[in-house]
Write a protein that holds these residues in place. Structure first.
Motif, PDB file in Angstrom:
ATOM      1  N   SER A   1      -9.274   7.969  -9.351  1.00  7.83           N
ATOM      2  CA  SER A   1      -8.513   7.780  -8.110  1.00  7.83           C
ATOM      3  C   SER A   1      -9.386   8.240  -6.949  1.00  7.83           C
ATOM      4  CB  SER A   1      -7.223   8.597  -8.132  1.00  7.83           C
ATOM      5  OG  SER A   1      -6.338   8.077  -9.070  1.00  7.83           O
ATOM      6  N   ARG A   2      -9.706   7.324  -6.056  1.00  8.41           N
ATOM      7  CA  ARG A   2     -10.567   7.652  -4.912  1.00  8.41           C
ATOM      8  C   ARG A   2      -9.725   7.846  -3.660  1.00  8.41           C
ATOM      9  NH1 ARG A   2     -15.483   3.324  -5.755  1.00  8.41           N
ATOM     10  NH2 ARG A   2     -16.106   4.110  -7.791  1.00  8.41           N
ATOM     11  N   HIS A   3      -9.962   8.980  -2.994  1.00  7.06           N
ATOM     12  CA  HIS A   3      -9.278   9.271  -1.730  1.00  7.06           C
ATOM     13  C   HIS A   3      -9.900   8.397  -0.652  1.00  7.06           C
ATOM     14  CE1 HIS A   3      -8.478  11.528   2.022  1.00  7.06           C
ATOM     15  NE2 HIS A   3      -7.300  11.681   1.445  1.00  7.06           N
ATOM     16  N   LEU A   4      -9.066   7.657   0.089  1.00  9.08           N
ATOM     17  CA  LEU A   4      -9.574   6.787   1.138  1.00  9.08           C
ATOM     18  C   LEU A   4      -9.541   7.493   2.482  1.00  9.08           C
ATOM     19  CD1 LEU A   4      -7.824   3.402   0.230  1.00  9.08           C
ATOM     20  CD2 LEU A   4     -10.027   4.279  -0.533  1.00  9.08           C
ATOM     21  N   ASN A   5     -10.605   7.337   3.256  1.00 11.96           N
ATOM     22  CA  ASN A   5     -10.599   7.874   4.615  1.00 11.96           C
ATOM     23  C   ASN A   5      -9.782   6.926   5.500  1.00 11.96           C
ATOM     24  OD1 ASN A   5     -12.257   5.740   5.569  1.00 11.96           O
ATOM     25  ND2 ASN A   5     -14.118   6.902   5.113  1.00 11.96           N
ATOM     26  N   PHE A   6      -9.644   7.257   6.771  1.00  9.50           N
ATOM     27  CA  PHE A   6      -8.799   6.479   7.678  1.00  9.50           C
ATOM     28  C   PHE A   6      -9.214   5.016   7.747  1.00  9.50           C
ATOM     29  CE2 PHE A   6      -7.835   4.721  11.866  1.00  9.50           C
ATOM     30  CZ  PHE A   6      -6.457   4.839  11.866  1.00  9.50           C
ATOM     31  N   VAL A   7     -10.508   4.767   7.917  1.00  9.12           N
ATOM     32  CA  VAL A   7     -11.007   3.388   8.051  1.00  9.12           C
ATOM     33  C   VAL A   7     -10.768   2.604   6.762  1.00  9.12           C
ATOM     34  CG1 VAL A   7     -13.074   1.978   8.405  1.00  9.12           C
ATOM     35  CG2 VAL A   7     -12.688   3.997   9.821  1.00  9.12           C
ATOM     36  N   GLN A   8     -11.047   3.215   5.615  1.00 11.14           N
ATOM     37  CA  GLN A   8     -10.832   2.543   4.338  1.00 11.14           C
ATOM     38  C   GLN A   8      -9.338   2.246   4.127  1.00 11.14           C
ATOM     39  OE1 GLN A   8     -12.644   5.679   2.079  1.00 11.14           O
ATOM     40  NE2 GLN A   8     -14.484   4.463   1.654  1.00 11.14           N
TER      41      GLN A   8
ATOM     42  N   VAL B   1       0.861  -1.177   0.000  1.00  6.79           N
ATOM     43  CA  VAL B   1       0.000   0.000   0.000  1.00  6.79           C
ATOM     44  C   VAL B   1       0.900   1.230   0.000  1.00  6.79           C
ATOM     45  CG1 VAL B   1      -1.750   1.294   1.280  1.00  6.79           C
ATOM     46  CG2 VAL B   1      -1.847  -1.200   1.210  1.00  6.79           C
ATOM     47  N   HIS B   2       0.677   2.121  -0.966  1.00  9.45           N
ATOM     48  CA  HIS B   2       1.456   3.346  -1.076  1.00  9.45           C
ATOM     49  C   HIS B   2       0.640   4.502  -0.525  1.00  9.45           C
ATOM     50  CE1 HIS B   2       4.384   1.368  -3.693  1.00  9.45           C
ATOM     51  NE2 HIS B   2       3.340   0.778  -4.275  1.00  9.45           N
ATOM     52  N   GLU B   3       1.335   5.460   0.070  1.00 12.32           N
ATOM     53  CA  GLU B   3       0.654   6.660   0.560  1.00 12.32           C
ATOM     54  C   GLU B   3       1.534   7.872   0.314  1.00 12.32           C
ATOM     55  OE1 GLU B   3       1.449   6.584   5.261  1.00 12.32           O
ATOM     56  OE2 GLU B   3       0.108   5.008   4.558  1.00 12.32           O
ATOM     57  N   THR B   4       0.902   9.050   0.344  1.00 14.40           N
ATOM     58  CA  THR B   4       1.641  10.286   0.127  1.00 14.40           C
ATOM     59  C   THR B   4       2.459  10.621   1.366  1.00 14.40           C
ATOM     60  OG1 THR B   4      -0.073  11.737   1.029  1.00 14.40           O
ATOM     61  CG2 THR B   4      -0.258  11.157  -1.316  1.00 14.40           C
ATOM     62  N   ASN B   5       3.311  11.657   1.250  1.00 10.89           N
ATOM     63  CA  ASN B   5       4.112  12.061   2.408  1.00 10.89           C
ATOM     64  C   ASN B   5       3.248  12.645   3.524  1.00 10.89           C
ATOM     65  OD1 ASN B   5       3.497  14.426   1.109  1.00 10.89           O
ATOM     66  ND2 ASN B   5       5.551  15.270   1.185  1.00 10.89           N
ATOM     67  N   ARG B   6       1.995  12.925   3.243  1.00 11.39           N
ATOM     68  CA  ARG B   6       1.055  13.386   4.275  1.00 11.39           C
ATOM     69  C   ARG B   6       0.191  12.253   4.814  1.00 11.39           C
ATOM     70  NH1 ARG B   6      -1.741  18.555   1.629  1.00 11.39           N
ATOM     71  NH2 ARG B   6      -1.956  17.066  -0.041  1.00 11.39           N
TER      72      ARG B   6
ATOM     73  N   PHE C   1      -4.818   6.644  -1.855  1.00 10.55           N
ATOM     74  CA  PHE C   1      -5.789   6.677  -2.939  1.00 10.55           C
ATOM     75  C   PHE C   1      -5.923   5.280  -3.524  1.00 10.55           C
ATOM     76  CE2 PHE C   1      -4.137  10.884  -2.469  1.00 10.55           C
ATOM     77  CZ  PHE C   1      -5.228  11.706  -2.671  1.00 10.55           C
ATOM     78  N   LEU C   2      -7.106   4.962  -3.998  1.00 10.79           N
ATOM     79  CA  LEU C   2      -7.376   3.669  -4.620  1.00 10.79           C
ATOM     80  C   LEU C   2      -7.821   3.914  -6.049  1.00 10.79           C
ATOM     81  CD1 LEU C   2      -7.646   0.585  -4.255  1.00 10.79           C
ATOM     82  CD2 LEU C   2     -10.019   0.982  -3.590  1.00 10.79           C
ATOM     83  N   GLN C   3      -7.147   3.282  -6.991  1.00 12.31           N
ATOM     84  CA  GLN C   3      -7.503   3.418  -8.398  1.00 12.31           C
ATOM     85  C   GLN C   3      -8.670   2.501  -8.704  1.00 12.31           C
ATOM     86  OE1 GLN C   3      -5.790   5.573 -10.398  1.00 12.31           O
ATOM     87  NE2 GLN C   3      -7.226   5.228 -12.070  1.00 12.31           N
ATOM     88  N   VAL C   4      -9.786   3.077  -9.146  1.00 12.08           N
ATOM     89  CA  VAL C   4     -10.972   2.313  -9.529  1.00 12.08           C
ATOM     90  C   VAL C   4     -11.332   2.743 -10.940  1.00 12.08           C
ATOM     91  CG1 VAL C   4     -13.372   1.781  -8.983  1.00 12.08           C
ATOM     92  CG2 VAL C   4     -11.757   2.236  -7.128  1.00 12.08           C
ATOM     93  N   GLY C   5     -11.049   1.873 -11.900  1.00  7.14           N
ATOM     94  CA  GLY C   5     -11.250   2.240 -13.306  1.00  7.14           C
ATOM     95  C   GLY C   5     -10.297   3.361 -13.669  1.00  7.14           C
TER      96      GLY C   5
END
Length: 96
Positions: free
Chosen positions: A42-49, A26-31, A35-39
């Motif tokens: 790019s969907r931003h994931l909240n903490f739980v996701q 799982v990759h994440e930004t420096n912050r 994000f999850l690529q769907v089709g």
């Protein structure tokens, strides 16, 4: 991951193109954003996701996660002893 500097014709500002290949990590930004690529989106994931994705793809396991608010004082001594016996532990409350 591939990084490429792309010139857009007459534009004076090049574009930095970063390609991240899909894999189990799982990759994440420096912050810390994920994000999850769907089709083609790019969907931003909240903490739980983000946590669910880590549990599904990464080495993390939900049952191995620390519970920060838990204390030994909130535990039932008899149930703790049953658990210790079941897992073969000889730890007492001062070391658990």
């Amino acid at each position: 991951m591939q990084v490429e500097l792309v010139s857009l014709g007459s534009s004076s500002h090049p574009l930095l193109l970063i390609r991240v290949s899909p894999d189990e990590q799982v990759h994440e930004t420096n912050r810390g954003e994920c994000f999850l690529q769907v089709g083609d989106e790019s969907r931003h994931l909240n903490f739980v996701q983000h946590q669910e994705l880590l549990y599904n793809r990464g080495p993390s396991q939900f049952d191995g996660s620390e519970v920060r608010a838990a204390t030994m004082s909130g535990m039932d001594a008899e149930q703790l002893q049953i658990y210790r016996t079941a897992v073969g532990s000889d730890a007492d409350d001062s070391t658990a």
